[in-house]
Scaffold this active site. Sequence first.
Site, short mmCIF file in Angstrom:
data_model
loop_
_atom_site.label_atom_id
_atom_site.label_comp_id
_atom_site.label_asym_id
_atom_site.label_seq_id
_atom_site.Cartn_x
_atom_site.Cartn_y
_atom_site.Cartn_z
N GLU A 9 3.39 -12.33 6.40
CA GLU A 9 4.09 -12.97 7.27
C GLU A 9 1.99 -12.99 8.41
OE1 GLU A 9 5.26 -10.10 6.59
OE2 GLU A 9 6.20 -9.94 8.05
N ASP A 82 7.87 -8.60 6.16
CA ASP A 82 7.61 -7.02 5.96
C ASP A 82 9.32 -7.05 4.93
OD1 ASP A 82 5.73 -6.60 7.18
OD2 ASP A 82 6.35 -6.73 9.62
N ASP A 84 12.60 -6.14 5.82
CA ASP A 84 13.25 -5.59 7.60
C ASP A 84 14.91 -7.00 7.08
OD1 ASP A 84 11.70 -7.33 8.58
OD2 ASP A 84 11.50 -5.36 10.54
N GLU A 86 14.61 -9.53 10.26
CA GLU A 86 13.67 -10.24 9.90
C GLU A 86 12.75 -10.44 9.27
OE1 GLU A 86 11.44 -12.17 14.20
OE2 GLU A 86 11.70 -8.83 13.85
N TYR A 298 5.70 1.92 6.99
CA TYR A 298 6.03 0.77 8.00
C TYR A 298 6.57 1.35 8.82
CZ TYR A 298 8.73 -3.81 9.15
OH TYR A 298 8.83 -4.89 9.86
N ARG A 300 8.44 0.32 11.74
CA ARG A 300 9.98 -0.82 12.51
C ARG A 300 11.43 0.68 11.30
NH1 ARG A 300 6.86 -5.16 12.64
NH2 ARG A 300 6.22 -5.15 15.18
N HIS A 344 13.55 1.71 4.94
CA HIS A 344 12.21 2.59 4.90
C HIS A 344 12.27 4.33 4.54
CE1 HIS A 344 12.87 -1.45 5.22
NE2 HIS A 344 12.30 -1.29 6.42
#
Length: 690
Positions: A9, A82, A84, A86, A298, A300, A344
């Site tokens: 990203e 990432d 997740d 999203e 990570y 989140r 995670h």
Amino acid sequence: MPDSLVIVESPAKAKTIGKYLGNKYIVKASMGHVIDLPKSQLGVDVENDFLPKYITIRGKGNILKELKEAKKKVKRVYLAADPDREGEAIAWHLAKALKIDDKEKCRVVFNEITKDAIKDSFKQPREINYDLVDAQQARRVLDRLVGYKISPILWKKVKKGLSAGRVQSVAVKMINDREKEINDFKPEEYWSVTLHLKSNGENFEANFYGYQGEKTELHSKEEVDYLLESIDGYPAVISKIKKSERRKNPAPPFITSSLQQEAARKLNFRAYKTMSIAQQLYEGIDLGKEGTVGLITYMRTDSTRISKTAQEEAESYIIEKYGDAYLPQSKTEKKKSKNTQDAHEGVRPTSVFRTPDSLKNYLKRDQLRLYRLIWERFVASQMASAILDTMTVDMKVGENDAIFRATGSKVKFLGYRKVYIEGNDDGKKEEDRLLPELKEKQELTIKDIDPEQHFTQPPPRYTEARLVKTLEELGIGRPSTYAPTLETIQKRGYVKLEQKKFVPTELGEIVISLIEEFFPEIINVEFTVKMEGNLDKIEDGDLQWRSVLKDFYKDFEKRLKVAEEEMKEVEIKDEVSDEICDKCGRPMVYKMGRYGKFLACSGFPECKNTKPIIKKIDVSCPKCDGEIVERKGKKKIFYGCSNYPACDFISFDKPIARPCPKCDGLMVEKKQKKGTQVQCTACDYKEEMQ
């Protein structure tokens, strides 16, 4: 020659990963999403089974073109967004745009950006997980339906620029409800009675507990007077002493929400700032000879799980630094809540041996503070419990056997507290409360008696930390949504921060009352929690995402029609300021614009005069007799003369009132990599900010 293209990203992430992968890989950044729903329209074909209308985001065309050109030069593409929902959706959109086969094992995920983690992830690429994609699509479409269907009604009936959202509406309602609780609260009187005692030359206190072993509350002065009369002239006789050993376990490693809470308590960071700095630490920091390194896992996550490798590394560090005694006798993992995705690990340093002190020369001040918090919390979580010796002493006083109780505690073994002590919302620090050596049946002379009247207090307003904690406990939203949600409800003018606590505005109260009347399920906690559960079921492959949307939209569509017809128009009067319009003499009012509040003439549209809200900083202008004020530009805060446009003084660094000791010039606060430095604008004088 490179034979693989890796897409992440951000450029920072690309730089870090590129260093580990070597010359056979081209690493490019997509700069987040390249494809999304259009901003200017709903972008969801409700009649066609909720088909999303995805487009290339404006301004991302060149990036997508560059990625397509890079793909032509390589044999294989890896999508490393990432780990997740999203990130999975970003990877899916890229795969579609780059025409990568559905069965291609192109997806790589890693919880930390370190050499071993990156190399391991590229050894086991997988196909895109369409259950994850569908869960993200469902959330995106659901939020789009709520926002783009309700907001136009609010624009028409209340004022332009308003918005409604699932999580944000619940958050505002919680703040409104808390304010109502505070306003409706009726304080109740209660009393405490404290004895001041002395034994073996040591002073200590005991508080009234009750009569004849039964706990008793004191609610009036009459009850206190009765107590005081019954103990007047009597000694305190110790009836029972209880000594025990108490263990306090360390807090688990951070998850997203607990990181935001603790950073607010200990560092005074807003949630948005915490997540922004954590992102920098995750994506990689230049450590000189070591190169760019991801410093934390990570950020989140809603899991406190820690990998075996990280546990072993922490164990090795603890033995080396503190000794075997500081290792826990057994490892117990905290039970996962039903809402935990557990995809995670918890938030931790990528290497415990990379201590905060060893990074002082490479991190900015706030980066170092947040890294230290994460590092200390993780190390402490892997350490032995603290052991406290506690002592409770009951004493009888007077003819009615009034019981007074003294408590004390002393740390016997620091354990994890040698590294870290968890913060709390009231800001109180734990301290040892020691009692002298006492014996049963011992008589103590009462030096003084202190009766004190109190009143019960209303529940406190939400701080950011408290609100995040409550949202998490209720199961509303996901960790990644909290920071943007808190920013949005403030930008929309639904709430404001006063002394770091949320207070609802008139606008916020009106909007939520209308949503509550016409769309009650949107701000119903149980409904919101159930919807989060459905999204989890989609992710697990147990529910179809379109069926969830159909169930929701069936009643929602009916409510939209009712709201369109029956919602009455509401007029919100602008808040009047002390400023007078310099063009027409009318009072100026506060308005909410794209970049926050500003002043506008109350005579609009006849007079269209506007002004920024000026904040004085008590520093004189170096060019004229004006004073320097803080102003808000489109992108950042700057400092200018109050006599603008007559005086054109401007500074993007904050001026300070103290003149330069070398030349009397204007001094400013200059942000440096290692912190803030005070510099003179007229000569070479510099000093470190205290």
